[in-house]
Scaffold this motif. Structure first.
Motif, mmCIF file in Angstrom:
data_model
loop_
_atom_site.group_PDB
_atom_site.id
_atom_site.type_symbol
_atom_site.label_atom_id
_atom_site.label_comp_id
_atom_site.label_asym_id
_atom_site.label_seq_id
_atom_site.Cartn_x
_atom_site.Cartn_y
_atom_site.Cartn_z
ATOM 1 N N ARG A 76 -31.562 17.554 -26.126
ATOM 2 C CA ARG A 76 -32.497 18.577 -26.991
ATOM 3 C C ARG A 76 -32.808 18.260 -29.161
ATOM 4 N N ILE A 78 -33.719 18.497 -32.085
ATOM 5 C CA ILE A 78 -33.573 19.335 -33.216
ATOM 6 C C ILE A 78 -34.403 18.587 -35.113
ATOM 7 N N ASP A 107 -34.392 23.657 -31.652
ATOM 8 C CA ASP A 107 -34.248 23.786 -32.996
ATOM 9 C C ASP A 107 -34.772 23.788 -34.165
ATOM 10 N N ALA A 109 -33.461 22.844 -38.520
ATOM 11 C CA ALA A 109 -32.210 23.265 -39.470
ATOM 12 C C ALA A 109 -32.935 22.412 -41.224
ATOM 13 N N GLY A 127 -37.018 29.882 -34.745
ATOM 14 C CA GLY A 127 -35.654 28.644 -33.921
ATOM 15 C C GLY A 127 -34.877 28.679 -34.902
ATOM 16 N N LYS A 129 -31.926 27.516 -37.194
ATOM 17 C CA LYS A 129 -30.184 28.005 -36.690
ATOM 18 C C LYS A 129 -29.523 27.794 -37.469
ATOM 19 N N ALA A 130 -30.094 27.180 -38.422
ATOM 20 C CA ALA A 130 -28.998 25.980 -39.848
ATOM 21 C C ALA A 130 -29.724 25.912 -40.925
ATOM 22 N N ASP A 350 -23.309 25.697 -37.110
ATOM 23 C CA ASP A 350 -24.799 26.198 -37.457
ATOM 24 C C ASP A 350 -24.928 25.872 -35.616
ATOM 25 N N LEU A 351 -25.325 24.451 -35.661
ATOM 26 C CA LEU A 351 -26.142 24.940 -34.280
ATOM 27 C C LEU A 351 -25.348 24.740 -33.064
ATOM 28 N N GLY A 352 -24.013 24.988 -33.208
ATOM 29 C CA GLY A 352 -23.288 24.946 -32.164
ATOM 30 C C GLY A 352 -22.938 23.932 -30.517
#
Length: 353
Positions: A76, A78, A107, A109, A127, A129-130, A350-352
């Motif tokens: 993943r 980011i 994702d 941020a 996308g 996310k944060a 926040d990103l899980g």
């Protein structure tokens, strides 16, 4: 060190090793010489590439590393937007560079805490996310009372590149545009002001082909303008090539006065400087140009946001009338809003992760 862009890692690798060692991470770093032979240093290749492929998340700071272009497998990926606005606007304007960056990541941020809100017209990257901010190890910055009489700051005087255009209006990256708006400030406050920057003359700096944001040093005429208006000038490369010498410059300062990039100011991104967060952690009051960070941070004690010369003068009056109070307020802001344990925990949540 050599005043030029170079195609070797003779500086970067020893620096990385030295900093990692200072945090007890002697065998836990990896460096890939992507610009030449693709060799891995630190960790061996198989271990480093396995970590990239199996990690819960790989953070790509400012999207600076084109991982897929390098043929590396990641889980993943980011995008950690520490320098927001440029890629957001590039993508919104349909620029190929912005599209390439976005498509590579899973994702996003951002440090632009107002992006995607009514405060800021900059469209968020898809996308997102944060929204996060600089994470500071508070205990490393606490160093007792200030020993200098000057408010200081560190940065480049003039840079090129990364100008953006949004809705037909151009926004600047270089800070010199905004410093010039307050050029006579030292004459108007009973407070020494010091700028630490690269004092090399422009013609001595060799940026190299492909430099995205070249820093130009300072001309003799610009240096004269600053000194005639009362600014103290310090050569930043003397201490900014080492994190501990950099800290030793910040800690003794009485506080920080600085401006922000035009694109953050006029677009009200909410971005906040990591350097400024460190001044706060050291208990040093800060007077900094407003990027609308007041939507998420307290201002008026310890931290002062300004839009005009009157705002600046009022901030210095408040600080110098009760410096101890303002110093305590600065420390309190750092502890509540920039403490690494708090900031990073929220980012991961926040990103899980």
């Amino acid at each position: 060190m050599r005043q030029s862009r170079v195609c070797d890692s003779e500086y970067a690798v020893p620096y990385l090793s030295r900093v990692a060692d200072s945090f007890g991470l002697e065998d836990r770093w990896a460096y890939r010489r992507s610009f030449s032979d693709k060799q891995w240093l630190g960790m061996n290749r198989s271990k480093a590439e396995a970590l990239l492929a199996t990690a819960d998340a790989v953070f790509n700071v400012a999207g600076a590393t084109r991982i897929k272009e390098e043929g590396l497998k990641v889980g993943r990926l980011i995008y950690l937007g520490t320098d927001p606005v440029y890629h957001e606007v590039s993508f919104a304007n349909g620029c190929e560079d912005g599209k390439t960056v976005v498509e590579e990541h899973d994702d996003f941020a951002t440090y632009g805490e107002n992006i995607g809100s009514g405060e800021c017209p900059v469209p968020p990257l898809p996308g997102l996310k944060a929204k996060t901010r600089q994470a500071v190890l508070i205990d490393l910055w606490q160093g007792g009372a200030a020993s200098k009489d000057a408010f200081t700051t560190v940065g480049n005087w003039k840079q090129a590149g990364c100008e953006v255009e949004l809705n037909g209006e151009q926004y600047h990256w270089s800070k010199h545009y905004d410093f010039l708006k307050f050029i006579d400030l030292p004459r108007r406050v009973n407070q020494p002001l010091e700028l630490a920057m690269n004092l090399a003359e422009q013609e001595t700096i060799k940026h190299g082909v492909g430099t995205v944001v070249p820093a130009f040093g300072i001309t003799a005429a610009e240096k004269q303008t600053l000194t005639e208006n009362g600014w103290r000038l310090v050569d930043a490369p003397m201490f900014t090539t080492d994190p501990w010498r950099y800290r030793d410059y910040v800690q003794p300062s009485k506080g920080e006065f600085t401006v922000a990039r035009d694109l953050h100011v006029r677009l009200r991104s909410g971005w906040f400087s990591e350097r400024t967060a460190c001044y706060l952690a050291a208990g040093r009051p800060v007077v900094t140009q407003d990027t609308a960070f007041g939507t998420v941070l307290p201002t008026g004690e310890g931290l002062f946001a300004f839009n005009s010369m009157d705002d600046v003068l009022s901030a210095f009056e408040a600080i110098n009338s009760d410096y101890e109070k303002q110093s305590r307020a600065a420390t309190a802001i750092a502890n509540e809003y920039f403490k690494a344990e708090t900031v990073l925990a929220k980012l991961l949540d926040d990103l899980g992760l």
